[in-house]
Design a protein around this motif. Structure first.
Motif, short mmCIF file in Angstrom:
data_model
loop_
_atom_site.label_atom_id
_atom_site.label_comp_id
_atom_site.label_asym_id
_atom_site.label_seq_id
_atom_site.Cartn_x
_atom_site.Cartn_y
_atom_site.Cartn_z
N SER A 177 0.83 -1.21 0.00
CA SER A 177 0.00 0.00 0.00
C SER A 177 0.86 1.25 0.00
CB SER A 177 -0.93 0.01 1.21
OG SER A 177 -1.83 -1.09 1.16
N LYS A 178 1.98 1.21 0.72
CA LYS A 178 2.85 2.38 0.81
C LYS A 178 3.52 2.69 -0.53
CE LYS A 178 3.95 1.94 5.74
NZ LYS A 178 5.01 1.62 6.74
N PHE A 179 3.92 1.65 -1.27
CA PHE A 179 4.57 1.94 -2.56
C PHE A 179 3.60 1.75 -3.73
CE2 PHE A 179 6.45 -2.47 -1.75
CZ PHE A 179 5.67 -3.16 -2.69
N GLY A 180 2.29 1.87 -3.45
CA GLY A 180 1.27 1.68 -4.48
C GLY A 180 1.44 2.58 -5.69
N MET A 181 1.65 3.89 -5.46
CA MET A 181 1.81 4.82 -6.58
C MET A 181 3.09 4.54 -7.36
SD MET A 181 -0.65 6.74 -7.30
CE MET A 181 0.27 7.74 -8.45
N LYS A 182 4.13 4.18 -6.64
CA LYS A 182 5.39 3.83 -7.30
C LYS A 182 5.19 2.58 -8.17
CE LYS A 182 10.28 3.91 -6.10
NZ LYS A 182 11.26 3.97 -4.99
N LEU A 183 4.34 1.69 -7.69
CA LEU A 183 4.01 0.48 -8.44
C LEU A 183 3.27 0.82 -9.73
CD1 LEU A 183 4.20 -2.63 -8.16
CD2 LEU A 183 1.98 -2.56 -7.00
N LEU A 184 2.32 1.71 -9.63
CA LEU A 184 1.54 2.11 -10.81
C LEU A 184 2.41 2.83 -11.83
CD1 LEU A 184 -1.08 2.42 -12.38
CD2 LEU A 184 -1.59 4.46 -11.03
N ILE A 185 3.28 3.73 -11.36
CA ILE A 185 4.18 4.44 -12.27
C ILE A 185 5.10 3.46 -12.98
CG2 ILE A 185 6.07 6.11 -12.42
CD1 ILE A 185 4.77 7.57 -10.03
N GLY A 186 5.65 2.51 -12.22
CA GLY A 186 6.53 1.51 -12.81
C GLY A 186 5.82 0.65 -13.84
N ALA A 187 4.59 0.22 -13.52
CA ALA A 187 3.82 -0.60 -14.45
C ALA A 187 3.46 0.18 -15.71
CB ALA A 187 2.56 -1.12 -13.77
N THR A 188 3.17 1.47 -15.55
CA THR A 188 2.87 2.31 -16.71
C THR A 188 4.11 2.49 -17.58
OG1 THR A 188 1.17 3.49 -15.44
CG2 THR A 188 1.99 4.56 -17.44
N LEU A 189 5.27 2.65 -16.96
CA LEU A 189 6.52 2.71 -17.73
C LEU A 189 6.73 1.41 -18.49
CD1 LEU A 189 8.96 4.37 -15.13
CD2 LEU A 189 8.00 5.43 -17.20
N GLY A 190 6.35 0.29 -17.87
CA GLY A 190 6.45 -1.00 -18.55
C GLY A 190 5.54 -1.06 -19.78
N SER A 191 4.33 -0.52 -19.65
CA SER A 191 3.40 -0.48 -20.79
C SER A 191 3.96 0.39 -21.90
CB SER A 191 2.04 0.06 -20.34
OG SER A 191 1.40 -0.83 -19.45
N ILE A 192 4.58 1.52 -21.53
CA ILE A 192 5.20 2.40 -22.52
C ILE A 192 6.34 1.67 -23.23
CG2 ILE A 192 6.63 4.48 -22.78
CD1 ILE A 192 4.95 5.73 -20.51
N LEU A 193 7.14 0.95 -22.45
CA LEU A 193 8.26 0.22 -23.03
C LEU A 193 7.78 -0.84 -24.02
CD1 LEU A 193 11.28 -0.41 -23.11
CD2 LEU A 193 10.99 -1.82 -21.06
N SER A 194 6.76 -1.62 -23.63
CA SER A 194 6.22 -2.66 -24.51
C SER A 194 5.64 -2.07 -25.79
CB SER A 194 5.14 -3.47 -23.78
OG SER A 194 5.66 -4.20 -22.69
N ALA A 195 4.83 -1.02 -25.63
CA ALA A 195 4.18 -0.40 -26.79
C ALA A 195 5.20 0.22 -27.74
CB ALA A 195 3.18 0.65 -26.32
N THR A 196 6.22 0.84 -27.18
CA THR A 196 7.27 1.44 -28.01
C THR A 196 8.04 0.38 -28.77
OG1 THR A 196 7.50 3.24 -26.41
CG2 THR A 196 9.27 2.96 -28.02
N MET A 197 8.35 -0.72 -28.08
CA MET A 197 9.07 -1.82 -28.72
C MET A 197 8.26 -2.38 -29.89
SD MET A 197 12.04 -3.29 -28.34
CE MET A 197 12.49 -2.90 -26.63
N ALA A 198 6.96 -2.51 -29.69
CA ALA A 198 6.11 -2.99 -30.80
C ALA A 198 6.09 -1.97 -31.93
CB ALA A 198 4.69 -3.24 -30.28
N GLY A 199 6.05 -0.69 -31.58
CA GLY A 199 6.00 0.37 -32.58
C GLY A 199 7.24 0.42 -33.46
N LEU A 200 8.38 -0.01 -32.94
CA LEU A 200 9.61 -0.03 -33.72
C LEU A 200 9.53 -0.94 -34.93
CD1 LEU A 200 12.34 -0.11 -30.91
CD2 LEU A 200 11.68 1.85 -32.32
N PHE A 201 8.63 -1.94 -34.86
CA PHE A 201 8.54 -2.94 -35.94
C PHE A 201 7.23 -2.84 -36.72
CE2 PHE A 201 11.62 -4.55 -32.93
CZ PHE A 201 12.63 -5.06 -33.75
N LEU A 202 6.47 -1.74 -36.50
CA LEU A 202 5.21 -1.57 -37.22
C LEU A 202 5.35 -0.50 -38.30
CD1 LEU A 202 2.67 -1.71 -34.23
CD2 LEU A 202 3.11 -3.46 -35.97
#
Length: 396
Positions: free
Chosen positions: A371-396
């Protein structure tokens, strides 16, 4: 130019994770590099090679056939219910299919098929990257099961998890999707993007989380036990358990959709009353437009696409997918691919409560830590989504 912008987006995501790191001196840069290479090879193979495309088409055909089977079950129960011609009832056509997929997962778990696959893929990732076995196993496990189920599967190892290890485990759960609802996703989004997002998200979650929360684990504290992963005592009990779990998931998703979509309409009504014609999606679109541009979204589509991505973060992926499905014809193929991959994860505010509540049920002290690092968890997971989407975009 697009490749350079994509590389810049990846660098920014990694830099933000590094700035948030709990222990910058002990970041496993070798492991991070290996996982980034694995993402590049995976995306290239699945998008750019005939074999990869054939595999995606085969898996997509399998899911579509399973959806047909599931639809037969839904039609039997609801066959007497009439709907206007060409109308689509989301609960019937999409959510109830989750019940059948959940049943299949439960049976494969009972038969020890999935635990075997998950354990040894996790073992391989651990060997290649140097990450602990528990974290690697959990990342693979999170590709198949929901956030709660993935965490519960490693509850016997909780006594070994410090806050950094707990962060990585939680991040893998938030950055993944459950296989039981993939069938629902591919009824709304192009199957190839959903399917490529699954392995990309696994690596992205580990990359970002291992930068934010580096770990160094003694061998004696790094064992994975998957002997008793199913509570079922028979094949048919496994089917029954899976069906009941799937029914609960379908009802929970339906309830959340009603609440979130209605709340979004309320917020938009308030905003438009103050700022004529403005919606929350437009505001979020402007906020996310800069990173969206770097990810590969076309300039003329940035605000609308950014709004959909923002909607996913503040509500959930289903709400955002429904929005994307309704405007998909207005977007370029690359924008559809990038946004689809971004949406294919549990990275949103509600997931903080789900993960914290699950951990709380296993260990109250560790639940408080999540609960204490909840926001840090969400920011990290969102960065992960950005990383995945960008990686896919490199090959589209």
């Amino acid at each position: 130019m697009g490749i350079l912008l994509g590389l810049l987006a990846i660098i920014i995501a990694l830099a933000i994770a590094y700035a948030m790191s709990n222990d910058r001196k002990n970041v496993n840069f070798t492991g991070v590099g290996i996982m980034l290479l694995a993402q590049v090879l995976t995306t290239w193979f699945m998008f750019m090679t005939p074999i990869g495309e054939a595999i995606i088409n085969f898996i997509s055909d399998v899911f579509n056939k399973l959806i047909e089977f599931g639809s037969e079950g839904v039609a039997f129960v609801l066959g007497g219910l009439t709907v206007e011609e060409n109308a689509s009832v989301f609960f019937f056509n999409v959510l109830l299919i989750i019940i059948f997929f959940s049943t299949i997962l439960s049976v494969l778990t009972y038969l020890k098929v999935l635990p075997f696959i998950i354990k040894y893929i996790g073992w391989g990732i651990s060997k290649i990257t140097g990450l602990p076995k528990v974290e690697s196993f959990n990342a693979v496990n999170s590709m198949f099961f929901g956030q709660s189920e993935a965490i519960i599967a490693i509850k016997s190892q909780f006594r070994h998890l410090n806050n950094n290890r707990l962060y990585i485990v939680s991040a893998s759960a938030m950055g993944s999707v459950s296989a039981s609802i993939i069938g629902a996703y591919i009824q709304m989004l192009p199957a190839q993007y959903v399917l490529v997002a699954i392995p990309l998200n696994m690596f992205s979650s580990l990359i970002i989380a291992s930068i934010i929360a580096p770990v160094n684990v003694p061998k004696e504290d790094d064992e994975v036990d998957v002997k008793n992963v199913s509570d079922a005592n028979s094949f048919f009990e496994a089917m029954g358990n899976g069906a009941l779990d799937g029914g609960k998931i379908a009802l929970i998703v339906a309830s959340m959709l009603i609440a979130f979509i209605a709340s979004l309409e309320l917020v938009n009504w308030v905003i438009s009353s103050i700022f004529a014609g403005t919606t929350l999606q437009e505001i979020l679109g402007y906020v996310l437009a800069p990173i969206g541009f770097l990810m590969g979204i076309a300039p003329g589509e940035l605000i609308q696409a950014g709004g959909i991505m923002g909607t996913k973060i503040i509500t959930n992926e289903f709400v955002a997918m429904i929005e994307l499905e309704s405007v998909m014809g207005e977007f370029s193929d690359k924008t559809v691919g990038v946004v689809s991959v971004f949406l294919t994860s549990f990275a949103n505010f509600s997931s903080i409560g789900i993960i914290a509540g699950t951990v709380q049920g296993i260990d109250s002290e560790k639940g408080a830590s999540v609960s204490k690092f909840g926001m840090k968890l969400l920011i990290g997971a969102t960065l992960g989504s950005i990383l995945s989407a960008t990686m896919a975009g490199l090959f589209l």
